[in-house]
Design an enzyme around this catalytic site. Structure first.
Site, PDB file in Angstrom:
ATOM      1  N   LYS A 294       0.503  -1.522   0.105  1.00 54.98           N
ATOM      2  CA  LYS A 294      -0.378  -0.211   0.200  1.00 54.98           C
ATOM      3  C   LYS A 294       0.822   0.905  -0.447  1.00 54.98           C
ATOM      4  O   LYS A 294       1.898   1.470   1.563  1.00 54.98           O
ATOM      5  CB  LYS A 294      -0.956  -0.170   1.384  1.00 54.98           C
ATOM      6  CG  LYS A 294      -1.954   0.854   0.881  1.00 54.98           C
ATOM      7  CD  LYS A 294      -2.627   0.676   2.408  1.00 54.98           C
ATOM      8  CE  LYS A 294      -3.488   1.566   2.149  1.00 54.98           C
ATOM      9  NZ  LYS A 294      -3.301   3.699   2.621  1.00 54.98           N
TER      10      LYS A 294
ATOM     11  N   PHE B   8      -1.180   0.772 -11.058  1.00 58.55           N
ATOM     12  CA  PHE B   8      -1.984  -0.449 -10.119  1.00 58.55           C
ATOM     13  C   PHE B   8      -3.405  -1.165 -11.358  1.00 58.55           C
ATOM     14  O   PHE B   8      -3.634  -2.449 -10.764  1.00 58.55           O
ATOM     15  CB  PHE B   8      -2.198  -0.616  -9.218  1.00 58.55           C
ATOM     16  CG  PHE B   8      -3.061   0.710  -8.824  1.00 58.55           C
ATOM     17  CD1 PHE B   8      -4.644   0.116  -8.344  1.00 58.55           C
ATOM     18  CD2 PHE B   8      -2.640   1.933  -7.514  1.00 58.55           C
ATOM     19  CE1 PHE B   8      -5.149   1.975  -7.977  1.00 58.55           C
ATOM     20  CE2 PHE B   8      -2.624   2.886  -6.897  1.00 58.55           C
ATOM     21  CZ  PHE B   8      -4.476   2.698  -7.535  1.00 58.55           C
TER      22      PHE B   8
ATOM     23  N   ARG C   8     -16.742   1.321  -4.427  1.00 53.25           N
ATOM     24  CA  ARG C   8     -15.706   0.179  -3.597  1.00 53.25           C
ATOM     25  C   ARG C   8     -15.861  -1.138  -3.435  1.00 53.25           C
ATOM     26  O   ARG C   8     -17.689  -1.095  -4.066  1.00 53.25           O
ATOM     27  CB  ARG C   8     -16.922   0.644  -2.228  1.00 53.25           C
ATOM     28  CG  ARG C   8     -15.491   0.187  -0.920  1.00 53.25           C
ATOM     29  CD  ARG C   8     -16.074   0.805   0.347  1.00 53.25           C
ATOM     30  NE  ARG C   8     -15.779   2.374   0.378  1.00 53.25           N
ATOM     31  CZ  ARG C   8     -14.231   3.003   0.745  1.00 53.25           C
ATOM     32  NH1 ARG C   8     -13.176   2.051   0.543  1.00 53.25           N
ATOM     33  NH2 ARG C   8     -13.964   4.151   0.159  1.00 53.25           N
TER      34      ARG C   8
ATOM     35  N   LYS D 295      -7.484  -4.056   1.986  1.00 55.60           N
ATOM     36  CA  LYS D 295      -6.303  -3.573   2.220  1.00 55.60           C
ATOM     37  C   LYS D 295      -5.953  -3.591   3.850  1.00 55.60           C
ATOM     38  O   LYS D 295      -6.997  -4.336   4.310  1.00 55.60           O
ATOM     39  CB  LYS D 295      -6.542  -1.269   2.185  1.00 55.60           C
ATOM     40  CG  LYS D 295      -7.500  -1.101   3.223  1.00 55.60           C
ATOM     41  CD  LYS D 295      -7.719   0.081   3.387  1.00 55.60           C
ATOM     42  CE  LYS D 295      -8.698   0.875   3.917  1.00 55.60           C
ATOM     43  NZ  LYS D 295      -9.180   2.651   3.749  1.00 55.60           N
TER      44      LYS D 295
END
Length: 252
Positions: free
Chosen positions: A20, A92, A162, A168
């Protein structure tokens, strides 16, 4: 796509795993680089000239623990600043692309290889066999100063918003709140902002002072600004325990 949180019971072997990054989220629409808000980023002409004519999602990044320096560079709107020579666009995903995420991983690698410039990189993606391997990777990243990990389900197609396909894993929780007011400081902070009065999307209000630098206390985010904060857990009243200011969600 925006991530949900990883939790026990999820098999990490089904996911690609990456670090991350503590950077500035940036979208490339094939001709223009901009923030999530849509505001254009004043990047050097040589920087954007090397980017491919496809839509990309990624982070502008200077390395671990360099967010403040990077955000300052972008806020100055100075594409001639030599600091841009250190910035990398870490991509990404390819929004709207066909195929699953494994397919997009290989496409991103190919795009970066064809560009052949040091400032465009595909975020390194790896696979882990089990939870123990994921934990080792997580501890390695956090110990080295990283924020945590991102997990993207290998079989997932790209979808906006979302998604449980993107997760995460961090040693803390992070969330967003809207600045309502600036509360005055006391003692050493006399004449400065002591804390921000903020409100969460569901209406909870609390003070956010930890993490504010003296520069931010002199010119705090104005009321109405959406900011990101971190916290360890929620109190029985549902308020974040030990909240710490992290950043403005989108650069103004």
């Amino acid at each position: 796509m925006h991530a949900e949180r990883y939790h026990d019971g999820i098999d990490p072997a089904d996911y690609w795993v990456s670090e991350k990054l503590d950077g500035v989220r940036a979208h490339w629409d094939g001709g223009r680089l901009h923030l999530r808000s849509g505001q254009p980023i004043s990047a050097p002409a040589w920087f954007v000239a090397a980017l491919p004519a496809v839509t990309l999602d990624g982070e502008l990044w200077l390395g671990r623990r360099s967010f403040d320096r990077l955000s300052g560079l972008i806020r100055r709107n100075a594409p001639d600043d030599p600091g841009w020579r250190e910035v990398r666009y870490m991509v990404f995903d390819i929004p709207g692309a066909e195929g699953d995420f494994s397919t997009r991983v290989h496409q991103l690698r190919a795009l970066a290889e064809r560009a052949a410039v040091p400032w465009l990189e595909a975020v390194p993606q790896t696979r882990v066999t089990d939870l123990r391997a994921l934990q080792r990777r997580f501890e390695e990243v956090v110990r080295g100063g990283g924020e945590g990990l991102m997990l993207h389900r290998a079989s997932a197609r790209w979808t906006p918003g979302r998604s449980s396909a993107l997760l995460k894993l961090t040693p803390w929780h992070d969330a967003e709140a809207r600045v309502l007011a600036h509360l005055p400081g006391k003692g050493r902070l006399q004449g400065l902002t002591g804390s921000l009065l903020v409100e969460t999307p569901d209406g909870r209000r609390f003070r956010l002072g930890s993490g504010l630098s003296d520069a931010l206390r002199r010119t705090p985010p104005p009321p109405g600004t959406l900011v990101t904060y971190r916290y360890r857990e929620l109190t029985p009243a549902g308020l974040p325990r030990f909240p710490r200011y992290l950043r403005v969600r989108d650069l103004p």
